[in-house]
Design an enzyme around this catalytic site. Structure first.
Site, short mmCIF file in Angstrom:
data_model
loop_
_atom_site.label_atom_id
_atom_site.label_comp_id
_atom_site.label_asym_id
_atom_site.label_seq_id
_atom_site.Cartn_x
_atom_site.Cartn_y
_atom_site.Cartn_z
N TYR A 109 -76.33 -38.10 -7.47
CA TYR A 109 -76.75 -37.03 -6.56
C TYR A 109 -76.95 -35.75 -7.35
O TYR A 109 -76.12 -35.38 -8.18
CB TYR A 109 -75.67 -36.81 -5.49
CG TYR A 109 -76.02 -35.67 -4.55
CD1 TYR A 109 -76.70 -35.93 -3.36
CD2 TYR A 109 -75.70 -34.35 -4.86
CE1 TYR A 109 -77.04 -34.90 -2.50
CE2 TYR A 109 -76.04 -33.31 -4.00
CZ TYR A 109 -76.71 -33.59 -2.83
OH TYR A 109 -77.06 -32.57 -1.98
N GLU A 197 -83.29 -31.30 -3.14
CA GLU A 197 -82.27 -32.35 -3.19
C GLU A 197 -82.87 -33.65 -3.70
O GLU A 197 -83.91 -34.09 -3.22
CB GLU A 197 -81.68 -32.57 -1.81
CG GLU A 197 -80.54 -33.59 -1.83
CD GLU A 197 -80.02 -33.92 -0.44
OE1 GLU A 197 -78.87 -33.56 -0.14
OE2 GLU A 197 -80.78 -34.52 0.34
#
Ligand code: GDP
Ligand code: MN
Length: 389
Positions: A109, A197
């Site tokens: 992530y 993101e």
């Protein structure tokens, strides 16, 4: 403002952030052509909607044959995808992204946000990427690293290395991650993003890093300065009422309660919603009609509120500072007549010419209640909404 994954990945590529090879498709035929063009032994068919959580909602399909590419495309296109981020109505699927699949070793992530606490752009990195990052943040926050960037110094090489170590990367991968982070940082600043993101950022079996997903949000207040970004806007993915509100300079956000709220000033609007909640009601919307409001804006505001079928009563809360209450009162009356408001309306006016304003509202014979203070107004509107439900 939000954009689609396939658009975000195009931007990524132009900033040196590697993403899987892929092509957008708006029909099963286009999807078939895209898959043939990409080649390979497997593809992923991804619904393009402005929301995350697609994987868990069936919006990301891994397929092995061209027949299955077409079948998955037919299945997704023209429907609506409901994910935990979309609300019950879901979002329309008009476009797909067809990509080659990659053997995934690990899902990581990486995101870049503005951390309001430290007032800095901040990278968030975790080796526990993939679909459950919210659960990781909640249950094991120690697995998440945040690195704040000093605005004068900019992104530093040692900050990239810290992220790389946290992600368990080695050797050439550290350089690759540094390139990705630098690209994200530049993209964020140059295009006035508010969030980037990558979840997951994958490590392939061959050790390569690739942005398998891409989400970019842009600052609404800056997007007018970026025609290239504005051109990526997809109105169909946005809330129609919120778009309409924007046209009239109204700040409107759809909520799921029964009490329509019309207020001037964002702070007053939030206080009003709090009070409605405190009295046992639930707001159908947030609406700030702005400081210098007029009859036209009040009319449009009523139309917006009433286009929501859940609304059982309306609370108007106006503080007459810049505007005068009697002018607002005439505006409300004109709007109620023009828009044919069928639900009860409670109005609380305070400030300049409040007396005259209330007198106007009290002499109409309409389904209208002029309250003399906000607490009573909130109690009254909650009672009226309950009686109507
Ligand atoms: P989101 O659920 O909306 O965030 O959509 P993502 O693009 O993140 O996809 C969800 C999940 O699908 C990912 O976490 C992966 O596990 C899986 N996925 C997506 N693309 C591929 C791919 O090319 N190969 C494989 N094996 N899995 C993929
Ligand atoms: Mn994702």
């Amino acid at each position: 403002m939000n954009i689609h994954e396939y658009q975000a990945k195009q931007l990524f590529r132009s900033y040196g952030i590697p993403a899987p090879e892929g092509r957008p498709a708006a029909s099963a035929q286009e999807a078939d052509r895209a898959a043939r063009g990409l080649g390979g032994a497997g593809w992923v068919v991804k619904a393009q909607v402005h929301a995350g959580g697609r994987g868990k909602a069936g919006g990301v399909k891994l397929v092995k044959t061209l027949e299955d590419v077409a079948a998955a495309s037919r299945d997704l296109l023209g429907g609506r995808l409901v994910t935990h981020q979309t609300g019950n109505a879901g979002l329309p699927v008009r476009n797909l992204l067809i990509e080659r699949t990659y053997p995934i070793k690990r899902e990581l992530y990486l995101s870049l946000i503005v951390d309001r606490g430290s007032e800095r752009m901040t990278f968030i990195a975790s080796a526990a990427g993939g679909m459950d990052i919210e659960a990781v943040a909640h249950e094991s926050p120690e697995q998440i690293l945040s690195v704040a960037i000093h605005p004068a110094a900019g992104l530093q090489a040692n900050q990239c290395r810290r992220c790389a170590y946290a992600l368990g990367l080695k050797g050439e991968q550290i350089k690759a991650l540094t390139g990705i982070m630098q690209g994200m940082y530049r993209l964020f600043l140059e295009k006035d993003a508010s969030q980037i993101e990558i979840n997951p950022l994958i490590e392939t079996e061959a050790g390569e890093l690739l942005a398998l997903d891409a989400k970019i949000n842009f600052d609404d207040n800056a997007v007018a300065a970026h025609p290239d970004i504005l051109a990526l806007r997809d109105h169909e993915q946005e809330d129609a009422k919120e778009n309409k509100a924007q046209q009239y300079g109204l700040n409107y956000i759809t909520l799921d309660g029964t009490i329509g709220c019309m207020v001037n000033g964002a702070g007053l609007a939030m206080a009003t919603m709090d009070l409605v909640k405190l009295k046992g009601g639930s707001p159908a919307n947030f609406l700030d009609v702005g400081g210098g409001t007029n009859v036209e804006k009040v009319c449009e505001a009523f139309k917006l509120i009433l286009s929501d079928g859940n609304v059982k009563a309306v609370l108007v809360n106006i503080f007459g500072g810049i505007v005068q209450c009697d002018i607002i009162a005439s505006g409300i009356l004109a709007a109620i007549k023009q828009v044919h408001v069928a639900v009860p309306v409670v109005v609380r006016l305070e400030g300049t010419n409040a007396e005259q304003g209330r007198a106007l509202l009290n002499s109409t014979g309409l389904n209208l209640y002029a309250a003399d203070d906000l607490t009573h107004a909130a109690e009254q509107v909650v009672a009226l909404a309950e009686a109507a439900a």
